[in-house]
Design an enzyme around this catalytic site. Structure first.
Site, mmCIF file in Angstrom:
data_model
loop_
_atom_site.group_PDB
_atom_site.id
_atom_site.type_symbol
_atom_site.label_atom_id
_atom_site.label_comp_id
_atom_site.label_asym_id
_atom_site.label_seq_id
_atom_site.Cartn_x
_atom_site.Cartn_y
_atom_site.Cartn_z
ATOM 1 N N LEU A 74 -64.759 2.583 -33.638
ATOM 2 C CA LEU A 74 -64.620 1.405 -33.006
ATOM 3 C C LEU A 74 -64.812 0.378 -34.231
ATOM 4 C CD1 LEU A 74 -64.306 -0.478 -30.544
ATOM 5 C CD2 LEU A 74 -66.860 -0.225 -30.281
ATOM 6 N N ASN A 75 -64.054 -0.646 -34.467
ATOM 7 C CA ASN A 75 -64.207 -1.646 -35.366
ATOM 8 C C ASN A 75 -64.916 -2.840 -34.775
ATOM 9 O OD1 ASN A 75 -63.740 -3.410 -37.511
ATOM 10 N ND2 ASN A 75 -61.658 -3.271 -37.550
ATOM 11 N N ASN A 98 -79.190 1.960 -38.602
ATOM 12 C CA ASN A 98 -79.880 1.925 -39.917
ATOM 13 C C ASN A 98 -79.148 1.269 -40.953
ATOM 14 O OD1 ASN A 98 -78.091 4.249 -40.083
ATOM 15 N ND2 ASN A 98 -79.907 5.082 -41.554
ATOM 16 N N PHE A 99 -78.223 0.448 -40.581
ATOM 17 C CA PHE A 99 -77.372 -0.636 -41.665
ATOM 18 C C PHE A 99 -78.622 -1.308 -42.479
ATOM 19 C CE2 PHE A 99 -74.243 -0.983 -37.746
ATOM 20 C CZ PHE A 99 -73.539 0.248 -38.528
ATOM 21 N N ARG A 106 -75.314 -9.755 -38.194
ATOM 22 C CA ARG A 106 -74.174 -10.385 -38.735
ATOM 23 C C ARG A 106 -72.982 -9.927 -37.881
ATOM 24 N NH1 ARG A 106 -76.520 -9.694 -43.588
ATOM 25 N NH2 ARG A 106 -75.609 -7.916 -44.119
ATOM 26 N N ASP A 170 -86.582 10.053 -45.725
ATOM 27 C CA ASP A 170 -85.259 9.845 -44.780
ATOM 28 C C ASP A 170 -85.510 10.800 -43.545
ATOM 29 O OD1 ASP A 170 -83.504 8.189 -46.062
ATOM 30 O OD2 ASP A 170 -82.545 9.994 -47.199
ATOM 31 N N GLY A 233 -109.534 18.493 -53.555
ATOM 32 C CA GLY A 233 -110.658 18.936 -54.454
ATOM 33 C C GLY A 233 -111.839 19.909 -54.284
#
Length: 404
Positions: A74-75, A98-99, A106, A170, A233
């Protein structure tokens, strides 16, 4: 009657790419959710082509991170594409992306817009950084591990900081996001409302590093790299011991708890050094830490004449925490791991037989067999018909206009 899965009634619109976001949606798919990758018709998820060894064929990287999903194209840069996506949103339970920072806004699908389209939707975002001076910076795993503290903790003080092998920046962030989505779905059962979930990669790595902050709290100083020794430690042994064979990974990690002597006493009996039980140098975790060089010498005498598998078995049978250093091929070929479907082989239409890690969470009432990753747009016909009632002729028209 086929067994139902935990999330089989959950519909997920997946706009993720690369690893952080795709790890989240793969986890949801393995829990039974209907995960639909919504991809640009020209190339799709950037992970498909990134690092592929065969041009035009999905990369192994992509295939490992997108199992059990379906794909549509899908565009979203076209008016018709945005209208179709709006219609899909009305039927979805979850949307995740996650652009790069600001990209989804936008495109016209920020949370303020989407919640009006579907007030019940769980809207999830994975970004490199949370609110603050870096929130508009792009990030990848190694960046997140750097700013989240993982590099500063890995290695020794004699080495430069090292990037840990597992991609916790990630995949670790993706799993944190999946937890948030599951909680939001549960909360929606009470409130009827969706919500906005944001997970920053830096923040997820910080969460993975909590034990280092315990050391900071105790010392008043930043935690330092301690190699394979105890991060706090406070005990020995805690490290790798060379084993027979001389190979790159012929080592076994041996650890005894800092909560007493029970592991240490078992260890001494297992290696034939019961004479050291009660020895003043070693009769507390703190004393063993003080004499860790001598502890290492004693254990090395035992391990170097045995294979890592032999060491692990002897100590494991004795109730001592020990782990042979397995490489990826040894893991892949382990019959027990294969039997519990942690390593699975699937059939791919272009790659043939492909072996990948499965899902580690085993549920008695929800089993999802591991399936291959989808080809780009493979499920256009089925999903557009099922969700929006579009016909083959409709799809041909949309394809001709570069919408799908």
């Amino acid at each position: 009657m086929a067994q139902k899965t935990a999330l089989e009634d959950v519909q997920v619109l997946d706009l993720t790419q690369f690893e952080a976001g795709t790890s989240c949606t793969e986890a949801l798919a393995w829990l039974g959710a209907n995960v639909i990758k919504v991809e640009n018709p020209k190339g799709g998820d950037q992970g498909r082509g990134a690092s592929t060894d065969t041009p035009g064929v999905d990369s192994h990287y992509f295939m490992l991170l997108n199992a059990n999903k379906r794909s549509i194209t899908l565009n979203l840069g076209t008016d018709r594409g945005r209208q179709i996506f709006t219609d899909l949103l009305k039927k979805a339970d979850v949307m995740i992306e996650n652009f790069a920072p600001g990209a989804i806004e936008r495109l016209g699908f920020g949370y303020d817009v989407v919640q009006k389209i579907n007030p019940r939707i769980i809207y999830a975002q994975v970004k490199g950084f949370g609110e603050g001076p870096y929130e508009n910076y792009v990030s990848f795993d190694m960046i997140a591990q750097s700013v989240g503290g993982a590099l500063s903790l890995t290695g020794t003080t004699e080495t430069e900081p090292l990037k840990p092998g597992p991609t916790i920046g990630d995949t670790g962030t993706g799993l944190h996001c999946a937890i948030g989505i599951l909680a939001a779905l549960h909360q929606r059962e009470r409130t009827g409302r969706g919500q906005h979930i944001k997970v920053a990669m830096q923040d997820a790595v910080i969460n993975f590093s909590r034990i280092a902050f315990a050391r900071q709290a105790a010392s008043g100083k930043a935690a330092v790299r301690s190699g394979n020794r105890s991060a706090l430690g406070t005990t020995a042994p805690s490290g790798l011991y060379k084993c027979k064979g001389g190979g790159l990974n012929d080592y076994c990690f041996i650890y005894t708890t800092r909560a007493g002597n029970r592991h240490w006493d078992r260890l001494l009996k297992a290696i034939g050094r019961a004479d050291l039980i009660g020895d003043e140098r070693f009769n507390s975790p703190e004393k063993r830490w003080t004499h860790h060089d001598e502890v290492d010498r004693i254990l090395s005498e035992f391990t170097q004449s045995r294979t890592k598998a032999e060491v692990m078995k002897m100590l494991g049978d004795a109730g001592v925490p020990a782990g042979a250093v397995y490489d990826t091929m040894e893991i892949t070929q382990d019959p027990a791991i294969q039997k519990r479907e942690m390593i699975v082989t699937v059939d791919h239409p272009k790659r043939g037989k492909f072996t990948l890690p499965g899902w580690p969470v085993k549920m008695s009432e929800s089993h999802v067999a591991v399936d291959r990753a989808p080809l780009l747009g493979e499920h256009n016909a089925a999903i557009y018909a099922e969700w929006l009632g579009l016909t083959a002729r409709d799809l041909e028209e949309l394809k001709g206009k570069d919408v799908i």
